[in-house]
Design a protein around this motif. Sequence first.
Motif, PDB file in Angstrom:
ATOM      1  N   SER A  28     113.495 -48.250 121.640  1.00  0.00           N
ATOM      2  CA  SER A  28     113.640 -47.132 120.718  1.00  0.00           C
ATOM      3  C   SER A  28     112.496 -46.133 120.894  1.00  0.00           C
ATOM      4  CB  SER A  28     113.679 -47.649 119.284  1.00  0.00           C
ATOM      5  OG  SER A  28     113.698 -46.595 118.363  1.00  0.00           O
ATOM      6  N   GLU A  29     111.269 -46.654 121.002  1.00  0.00           N
ATOM      7  CA  GLU A  29     110.114 -45.777 121.216  1.00  0.00           C
ATOM      8  C   GLU A  29     110.256 -44.988 122.513  1.00  0.00           C
ATOM      9  OE1 GLU A  29     106.504 -48.039 121.157  1.00  0.00           O
ATOM     10  OE2 GLU A  29     106.650 -48.447 119.013  1.00  0.00           O
ATOM     11  N   ALA A  30     110.718 -45.652 123.558  1.00  0.00           N
ATOM     12  CA  ALA A  30     110.889 -44.974 124.849  1.00  0.00           C
ATOM     13  C   ALA A  30     111.924 -43.861 124.733  1.00  0.00           C
ATOM     14  CB  ALA A  30     111.294 -45.976 125.922  1.00  0.00           C
ATOM     15  N   ASN A  31     113.021 -44.127 124.044  1.00  0.00           N
ATOM     16  CA  ASN A  31     114.054 -43.101 123.866  1.00  0.00           C
ATOM     17  C   ASN A  31     113.545 -41.927 123.037  1.00  0.00           C
ATOM     18  OD1 ASN A  31     115.999 -44.427 125.396  1.00  0.00           O
ATOM     19  ND2 ASN A  31     116.763 -45.575 123.650  1.00  0.00           N
ATOM     20  N   ARG A  36     111.214 -36.367 122.849  1.00  0.00           N
ATOM     21  CA  ARG A  36     110.056 -35.525 122.537  1.00  0.00           C
ATOM     22  C   ARG A  36     109.652 -34.720 123.770  1.00  0.00           C
ATOM     23  NH1 ARG A  36     106.578 -39.265 120.581  1.00  0.00           N
ATOM     24  NH2 ARG A  36     107.427 -38.960 118.506  1.00  0.00           N
ATOM     25  N   ILE A  37     109.613 -35.365 124.929  1.00  0.00           N
ATOM     26  CA  ILE A  37     109.246 -34.679 126.171  1.00  0.00           C
ATOM     27  C   ILE A  37     110.254 -33.588 126.491  1.00  0.00           C
ATOM     28  CG2 ILE A  37     109.020 -34.985 128.675  1.00  0.00           C
ATOM     29  CD1 ILE A  37     107.868 -37.820 128.010  1.00  0.00           C
ATOM     30  N   LYS A  38     111.513 -33.901 126.307  1.00  0.00           N
ATOM     31  CA  LYS A  38     112.576 -32.913 126.561  1.00  0.00           C
ATOM     32  C   LYS A  38     112.386 -31.690 125.658  1.00  0.00           C
ATOM     33  CE  LYS A  38     117.565 -32.393 126.286  1.00  0.00           C
ATOM     34  NZ  LYS A  38     118.802 -33.000 125.802  1.00  0.00           N
ATOM     35  N   GLN A  39     112.124 -31.933 124.372  1.00  0.00           N
ATOM     36  CA  GLN A  39     111.912 -30.836 123.431  1.00  0.00           C
ATOM     37  C   GLN A  39     110.676 -30.020 123.807  1.00  0.00           C
ATOM     38  OE1 GLN A  39     111.670 -32.668 119.588  1.00  0.00           O
ATOM     39  NE2 GLN A  39     113.900 -32.800 119.342  1.00  0.00           N
ATOM     40  N   GLY A  44     108.522 -24.970 125.942  1.00  0.00           N
ATOM     41  CA  GLY A  44     107.475 -24.399 126.792  1.00  0.00           C
ATOM     42  C   GLY A  44     106.076 -24.812 126.379  1.00  0.00           C
ATOM     43  N   LYS A  45     105.930 -26.009 125.876  1.00  0.00           N
ATOM     44  CA  LYS A  45     104.608 -26.501 125.455  1.00  0.00           C
ATOM     45  C   LYS A  45     103.682 -26.620 126.667  1.00  0.00           C
ATOM     46  CE  LYS A  45     105.517 -27.627 121.067  1.00  0.00           C
ATOM     47  NZ  LYS A  45     104.752 -27.499 119.892  1.00  0.00           N
ATOM     48  N   ASP A  46     102.419 -26.789 126.374  1.00  0.00           N
ATOM     49  CA  ASP A  46     101.371 -26.910 127.388  1.00  0.00           C
ATOM     50  C   ASP A  46     101.658 -28.084 128.332  1.00  0.00           C
ATOM     51  OD1 ASP A  46      98.727 -26.338 128.484  1.00  0.00           O
ATOM     52  OD2 ASP A  46      98.117 -28.216 127.512  1.00  0.00           O
ATOM     53  N   GLU A  54     104.244 -37.971 128.806  1.00  0.00           N
ATOM     54  CA  GLU A  54     104.886 -38.742 129.876  1.00  0.00           C
ATOM     55  C   GLU A  54     104.111 -40.031 130.154  1.00  0.00           C
ATOM     56  OE1 GLU A  54     105.190 -35.744 132.939  1.00  0.00           O
ATOM     57  OE2 GLU A  54     107.197 -35.156 132.240  1.00  0.00           O
ATOM     58  N   GLU A  55     102.795 -39.996 130.019  1.00  0.00           N
ATOM     59  CA  GLU A  55     101.987 -41.211 130.169  1.00  0.00           C
ATOM     60  C   GLU A  55     102.316 -42.213 129.059  1.00  0.00           C
ATOM     61  OE1 GLU A  55      97.856 -40.126 130.334  1.00  0.00           O
ATOM     62  OE2 GLU A  55      98.148 -38.883 132.126  1.00  0.00           O
ATOM     63  N   VAL A  56     102.463 -41.709 127.846  1.00  0.00           N
ATOM     64  CA  VAL A  56     102.837 -42.571 126.721  1.00  0.00           C
ATOM     65  C   VAL A  56     104.212 -43.194 126.989  1.00  0.00           C
ATOM     66  CG1 VAL A  56     103.424 -42.610 124.259  1.00  0.00           C
ATOM     67  CG2 VAL A  56     101.427 -41.320 125.054  1.00  0.00           C
ATOM     68  N   LEU A  57     105.133 -42.404 127.508  1.00  0.00           N
ATOM     69  CA  LEU A  57     106.461 -42.908 127.845  1.00  0.00           C
ATOM     70  C   LEU A  57     106.364 -44.021 128.881  1.00  0.00           C
ATOM     71  CD1 LEU A  57     109.560 -42.870 127.887  1.00  0.00           C
ATOM     72  CD2 LEU A  57     109.422 -40.983 129.528  1.00  0.00           C
ATOM     73  N   GLN A  58     105.554 -43.825 129.910  1.00  0.00           N
ATOM     74  CA  GLN A  58     105.409 -44.843 130.957  1.00  0.00           C
ATOM     75  C   GLN A  58     104.839 -46.150 130.399  1.00  0.00           C
ATOM     76  OE1 GLN A  58     106.754 -44.764 133.978  1.00  0.00           O
ATOM     77  NE2 GLN A  58     107.563 -42.825 133.235  1.00  0.00           N
ATOM     78  N   GLU A  59     103.919 -46.037 129.458  1.00  0.00           N
ATOM     79  CA  GLU A  59     103.361 -47.239 128.831  1.00  0.00           C
ATOM     80  C   GLU A  59     104.444 -48.008 128.088  1.00  0.00           C
ATOM     81  OE1 GLU A  59     100.018 -46.150 126.432  1.00  0.00           O
ATOM     82  OE2 GLU A  59      98.926 -45.332 128.139  1.00  0.00           O
ATOM     83  N   SER A  60     105.293 -47.305 127.351  1.00  0.00           N
ATOM     84  CA  SER A  60     106.391 -47.961 126.635  1.00  0.00           C
ATOM     85  C   SER A  60     107.372 -48.588 127.614  1.00  0.00           C
ATOM     86  CB  SER A  60     107.138 -46.967 125.738  1.00  0.00           C
ATOM     87  OG  SER A  60     106.337 -46.573 124.669  1.00  0.00           O
ATOM     88  N   LEU A  61     107.683 -47.864 128.676  1.00  0.00           N
ATOM     89  CA  LEU A  61     108.634 -48.378 129.662  1.00  0.00           C
ATOM     90  C   LEU A  61     108.089 -49.613 130.380  1.00  0.00           C
ATOM     91  CD1 LEU A  61     110.014 -45.054 131.206  1.00  0.00           C
ATOM     92  CD2 LEU A  61     111.185 -46.617 129.650  1.00  0.00           C
TER      93      LEU A  61
END
Length: 115
Positions: A28-31, A36-39, A44-46, A54-61
């Motif tokens: 669920s966290e990964a999804n 969040r990354i898509k948004q 156009g965020k920094d 994306e690093e946080v996503l990789q940790e969850s994955l």
Amino acid sequence: MSDARLRILRIKTGIVKRLTKEKIIYESEANQQKERIKQYKEQGKDEHLIKKQEEVLQESLMMIPDCQRRLFKAHEELKKIIDSEQDLKETDVYPEAEKMLRESESQLIKELLHM
């Protein structure tokens, strides 16, 4: 003797329950992180902020396969106990253990389908 077997059955059932829940939470966290990354990209965020997300996503994955392995092992241990301790069927712990086996199997099958 029966008390020790019931205690072990209760503990193993709790382990399977916890690991099943843990796996669901990591997925669920990964999804949520993917969304969040898509948004952030759409807004156009920094780039630095996106890279950190994306690093946080990789940790969850990375946690999902580890959790999957531990769940598989715990599931197998609980199944062996259920199969070998048929005389405990009349206790209140045994049906809960069977229920957790079924619930965890859905997570194990789900993972096999994604391979």
